[in-house]
Design an enzyme around this catalytic site. Structure first.
Site, PDB file in Angstrom:
ATOM      1  N   LYS A 189      66.944 -22.812  52.249  1.00  0.00           N
ATOM      2  CA  LYS A 189      68.043 -21.845  52.243  1.00  0.00           C
ATOM      3  C   LYS A 189      69.082 -22.250  51.186  1.00  0.00           C
ATOM      4  O   LYS A 189      69.639 -23.343  51.252  1.00  0.00           O
ATOM      5  CB  LYS A 189      68.741 -21.816  53.604  1.00  0.00           C
ATOM      6  N   GLU A 263      72.951 -35.689  52.830  1.00  0.00           N
ATOM      7  CA  GLU A 263      73.753 -36.103  51.662  1.00  0.00           C
ATOM      8  C   GLU A 263      75.053 -35.327  51.770  1.00  0.00           C
ATOM      9  O   GLU A 263      75.081 -34.116  51.600  1.00  0.00           O
ATOM     10  CB  GLU A 263      72.987 -35.800  50.378  1.00  0.00           C
ATOM     11  N   CYS A 297      79.807 -34.029  44.694  1.00  0.00           N
ATOM     12  CA  CYS A 297      79.986 -34.872  45.890  1.00  0.00           C
ATOM     13  C   CYS A 297      80.384 -36.285  45.490  1.00  0.00           C
ATOM     14  O   CYS A 297      81.141 -36.939  46.193  1.00  0.00           O
ATOM     15  CB  CYS A 297      78.717 -34.965  46.723  1.00  0.00           C
ATOM     16  N   GLU A 394      88.142 -35.466  51.262  1.00  0.00           N
ATOM     17  CA  GLU A 394      87.482 -34.894  50.088  1.00  0.00           C
ATOM     18  C   GLU A 394      88.129 -33.547  49.741  1.00  0.00           C
ATOM     19  O   GLU A 394      88.230 -32.671  50.597  1.00  0.00           O
ATOM     20  CB  GLU A 394      86.001 -34.683  50.395  1.00  0.00           C
TER      21      GLU A 394
HETATM   22  P1  ADP Z   1      80.833 -26.368  52.087  1.00  0.00           P
HETATM   23  O1  ADP Z   1      81.854 -26.532  53.182  1.00  0.00           O
HETATM   24  O2  ADP Z   1      81.011 -27.312  50.984  1.00  0.00           O
HETATM   25  O3  ADP Z   1      80.581 -24.953  51.677  1.00  0.00           O
HETATM   26  P2  ADP Z   1      78.731 -26.457  53.973  1.00  0.00           P
HETATM   27  O4  ADP Z   1      78.320 -27.734  54.592  1.00  0.00           O
HETATM   28  O5  ADP Z   1      79.500 -25.488  54.795  1.00  0.00           O
HETATM   29  O6  ADP Z   1      79.487 -26.869  52.670  1.00  0.00           O
HETATM   30  O7  ADP Z   1      77.497 -25.685  53.376  1.00  0.00           O
HETATM   31  C1  ADP Z   1      76.352 -26.311  52.844  1.00  0.00           C
HETATM   32  C2  ADP Z   1      75.127 -25.526  53.270  1.00  0.00           C
HETATM   33  O8  ADP Z   1      74.982 -25.611  54.698  1.00  0.00           O
HETATM   34  C3  ADP Z   1      75.191 -24.034  52.958  1.00  0.00           C
HETATM   35  O9  ADP Z   1      73.903 -23.606  52.560  1.00  0.00           O
HETATM   36  C4  ADP Z   1      75.595 -23.431  54.294  1.00  0.00           C
HETATM   37  O10 ADP Z   1      75.215 -22.082  54.445  1.00  0.00           O
HETATM   38  C5  ADP Z   1      74.853 -24.319  55.258  1.00  0.00           C
HETATM   39  N1  ADP Z   1      75.399 -24.374  56.628  1.00  0.00           N
HETATM   40  C6  ADP Z   1      76.660 -24.114  57.040  1.00  0.00           C
HETATM   41  N2  ADP Z   1      76.770 -24.294  58.385  1.00  0.00           N
HETATM   42  C7  ADP Z   1      75.553 -24.689  58.833  1.00  0.00           C
HETATM   43  C8  ADP Z   1      75.010 -25.053  60.118  1.00  0.00           C
HETATM   44  N3  ADP Z   1      75.744 -25.070  61.209  1.00  0.00           N
HETATM   45  N4  ADP Z   1      73.714 -25.436  60.175  1.00  0.00           N
HETATM   46  C9  ADP Z   1      72.951 -25.465  59.068  1.00  0.00           C
HETATM   47  N5  ADP Z   1      73.381 -25.119  57.843  1.00  0.00           N
HETATM   48  C10 ADP Z   1      74.656 -24.739  57.706  1.00  0.00           C
END
Ligand code: ADP
Length: 484
Positions: A189, A263, A297, A394
């Protein structure tokens, strides 16, 4: 910087043509070797952060779509991919790498339009490194026995992979290439704000003739990611993203036998000693935090300068910052592009306010900013205390905190005093000092007299809340394998 000096740095616009990429109106999911509509019929819009214009619509996959993708990946694993000789697997991965390389210009432009990163970065770093990851892991596919002699490495099955928005195609390559090379099938995804290059990659992989179901893309938001994480028939999750979501995923997988690599965030220390080559160090500091809008990161977001040279380093840094060009990501002269999303832009502004309220002194480069779009000037904070929020959390933007130190012990203690441990940089002319310091830093990657250098053969990953597991290099094969 005087007006005259600033004029030296003004260039005529030199934008890369966006015509090299034909962006479709709508992108579907890629499941079982076919481009299919999401079962809900829903699509979400993707915007160009540079001008806030709509780029395209992306399919919003749900649990049902994830289930179809995992079933396709399982079937492909059982019937085709695990039966294929490792040399044949390698050939497919080489083919993907070559086809990506042929379309590298298109991928670079698409990445800059979709993410706001500069064309210099996407053209010279993201896309070549993404191709090289496929080339590198294609080479390992038929050498796994040699990589782990006497240990009989075996694939796991279906790998679920979740990608962030800061290096969209590169992070995808870091995950897809080792998964395929080790004989696993993939359900992946992309991040909701940067799905475009993953969609183009799906077209490339389709054209490369990879057997149906070996590679599947389910685009969407966090709930789509959660559906991948929680699917009972996924054997391994690889996640790159925020520490907050990383913690949710780790909790969700507790007690299951799914393998996990995370990561996550960082607050990396860049340490400059008084015997360092100062001009090079200043260039390394700029490269470490300001390029790619600080959306890295492992960005060197905490600068530690030895007290006796602090004034000189800060003066040179301000001078260099004033020469940085903020603007159109597609312009080849641009140093700092657009912040990836309005939401992220606001998060950064919130931290600027916190920094000022905490009593730190803020300096922003006097550069010109485009009137429209999520742009911001590179920013320094001086007089920062170790306990300040801006030195601990961060920010994920072009914002640098500066602290000083007197002794090696002091700087090691300060640098390690962070919940994160992704990367660090050390600048010194003295090799023994570099070895002494680097071996005491609790960070996964430590650069000496350089910063943000990557190679597919070098493992990458964190300590502490920056996550666990390694991607890249021979180490990057391990999370996708089990051993007898
Ligand atoms: P940021 O806050 O930097 O946008 P995220 O950790 O929210 O980073 O997003 C990184 C990835 O994780 C994206 O592809 C996002 O759609 C996905 N994501 C967000 N929430 C969840 C969740 N609860 N479980 C799995 N994937 C998630």
């Amino acid at each position: 910087m005087s007006k005259k000096t600033q004029d030296i740095w003004s260039y005529a616009p030199a934008p890369e043509s966006s015509k090299v990429v034909q962006i479709k109106e709508k992108y579907d999911l890629y499941i079982d070797g076919k481009f299919v509509k999401p079962s809900s019929g829903k699509y979400f819009k993707s915007f160009n952060p540079a001008d806030e214009k709509e780029i395209c619509s992306i399919a919003y996959g749900n649990e049902k779509d994830v289930d179809l993708a995992v079933k396709a990946a399982r079937k492909a694993y059982n019937t085709v991919w695990s039966k294929l000789s490792s040399a044949e697997r390698g050939k497919y991965i080489f083919r993907i790498a070559r086809m990506m390389q042929e379309r590298s210009r298109e991928l670079a432009v698409a990445e800059s339009i979709d993410s706001g990163k500069t064309i210099r970065e996407s053209r010279d770093i993201d896309i070549p490194l993404a191709c090289n990851h496929f080339f590198y892991y294609a080479g390992w596919a038929d050498k796994l026995e040699e990589a782990f002699p006497g240990r009989k490495p075996k694939s796991l099955g279906v790998a679920g992979q979740i990608i962030p928005w800061n290096f969209p195609l590169l992070m995808a390559a870091w995950k897809i290439a080792p998964a395929l090379a080790t004989g696993n099938t993939v359900v992946i995804k992309p991040a909701e704000t940067t799905s475009l290059t993953m969609m183009i990659l799906a077209e490339i992989i389709h054209e490369a003739g990879l057997p149906a179901g070996v590679f599947n893309v389910v685009s969407g938001y966090g709930d789509t990611g959660a559906a991948i994480v929680n699917h009972p028939d996924v054997n391994k999750i690889a996640f790159t993203g925020s520490t907050a979501v990383g913690k949710i995923i780790q909790k969700a997988l507790a007690g299951t036998d799914k393998k996990l690599t995370l990561e996550l965030g960082g607050k990396s220390a860049n340490i400059v000693f008084d015997d360092a080559p100062i001009d090079q160090a200043v260039e390394g500091i700029v490269n470490g935090i300001f390029f790619n809008q600080g959306h890295v990161c492992c960005a060197g977001s905490r600068l530690f300068v030895q007290e006796n040279i602090a004034e000189k380093v800060i003066e040179k840094l301000k001078f260099r910052m004033a020469s940085l060009i903020v603007g159109d990501p597609l312009d080849k002269n641009t140093d700092i592009g657009a912040i990836n999303s309005k939401e992220q832009f606001e998060t950064i502004q919130k931290y600027l306010k916190i920094g000022k309220d905490e009593g730190s002194e803020m300096y922003q480069s006097p550069c010109k900013l485009p009137k429209k779009g999520n742009y911001m000037a590179p920013t320094l904070f001086m007089n920062v205390a170790q306990s300040n929020i801006i030195a601990q959390e961060e920010i994920f933007g072009p914002v640098l905190t500066i602290q000083t130190f007197r002794t090696i012990d002091e700087v090691i203690q300060k640098a390690n005093n962070s919940p994160f441990g992704l990367a660090a940089g050390v600048w010194s002319d003295k090799g023994s000092k570099v070895f002494n310091v680097t071996s005491q830093l609790r960070a996964g990657v430590v650069w000496a007299n350089t910063y943000n250098k990557f190679d597919p053969a070098a493992p990458f990953g964190g300590y502490k809340e920056s996550g666990f597991g390694r991607e890249g290099g021979l180490h990057g094969l391990i999370p996708y394998l089990k051993f007898d």
